[in-house]
Design an enzyme around this catalytic site. Structure first.
Site, PDB file in Angstrom:
ATOM      1  N   ARG A  58      32.593  40.654  56.692  1.00 25.28           N
ATOM      2  CA  ARG A  58      31.278  41.282  56.513  1.00 25.28           C
ATOM      3  C   ARG A  58      30.238  40.743  57.487  1.00 25.28           C
ATOM      4  NH1 ARG A  58      33.533  40.538  51.563  1.00 25.28           N
ATOM      5  NH2 ARG A  58      32.246  38.707  51.201  1.00 25.28           N
ATOM      6  N   GLU A  95      33.026  29.378  46.814  1.00 27.06           N
ATOM      7  CA  GLU A  95      32.724  29.152  45.406  1.00 27.06           C
ATOM      8  C   GLU A  95      33.964  29.329  44.543  1.00 27.06           C
ATOM      9  OE1 GLU A  95      30.736  33.158  46.490  1.00 27.06           O
ATOM     10  OE2 GLU A  95      31.214  31.270  47.472  1.00 27.06           O
TER      11      GLU A  95
END
Length: 170
Positions: A58, A95
Site C-alpha cells: 500500500r 502489531e
C-alpha cells in the site's frame, strides 16, 4: 473531504481484535484518491524532497502518486527476495507478527532528501524498518506521509525526528 467516510473498517482482520482500515474503498473513488494525494502534496510545499520511498504494497499506491505529483523519483521497499538487484535488509515487528523489508543497495545516494510514504501509521514497525533502510544508505529522511494514523498505537513516537503528515486519525 471526509476521508473517514471513504475508508472501510473490517473487524477481526487479519486476526481477532484487529479493526483493519481498508483504503481500497478510498482508492476506488477517483475524486477522493486524488484529493488525498493533493492534500498531502499541499502540506509538503516548501519541503526539499529528492525521492519518495514506500514500503509494499500500500505504500506504493500512496508513495508513487506523491512522487509523480512532486516531480521526484519513487523507490519501492519490498519483502525479502522480491527485488532483482543487490539489496540491504531491515527486520521489524508488526502489531500481529514479524517481517523483513529490503531496498536496492543503489536506490539512494548519500545526502538525498527522502520522504517516506505509506497508507497507515500504526505501531511504527514498518516505517521504522523503512527509515532504517534509508539511513543505512545515508539518505536524509525529511518527513513521512500517511493517509491514516492509529494514534492509540503510538507509532509517531518512533518518528520523533521527522515531520509527519496524516489525513485521518483513529
Amino acid at each position: 473531504m471526509d476521508y473517514k467516510s471513504k475508508i472501510r473498517v473490517i473487524p477481526d482482520y487479519p486476526q481477532p481484535g484487529i479493526r483493519f482500515k481498508d483504503i481500497t474503498t478510498l482508492l476506488q473513488d477517483g475524486t477522493a484518491y486524488q484529493a488525498a494525494i493533493n492534500e498531502i502534496v499541499q502540506q509538503l510545499q516548501g519541503k526539499e524532497i529528492d525521492l519518495v520511498v514506500g514500503p509494499e504494497a500500500r505504500g506504493f499506491v500512496v508513495g508513487a502518486p506523491l512522487a509523480y505529483a512532486l516531480g521526484v523519483g519513487f523507490i519501492p521497499v519490498r519483502k525479502a527476495g522480491k527485488l532483482p538487484a543487490e539489496t540491504i535488509e531491515a527486520n521489524y515487528s508488526l502489531e500481529y507478527g514479524k517481517d523483513a523489508l529490503t531496498i536496492h543497495k543503489d536506490a539512494i545516494r548519500p545526502g538525498q532528501k527522502i520522504l517516506i510514504a505509506d497508507d497507515l501509521l500504526a505501531t511504527g514497525g514498518t516505517i521504522s524498518a523503512t527509515l532504517d533502510l534509508v539511513k543505512q544508505l545515508e539518505g536524509d529522511p525529511v518527513g513521512a506521509a500517511f493517509f491514516i494514523e492509529l494514534t492509540y498505537l503510538n507509532g509517531r513516537k518512533k518518528l520523533e525526528d521527522l515531520d509527519v503528515i496524516t489525513l485521518v486519525q483513529y
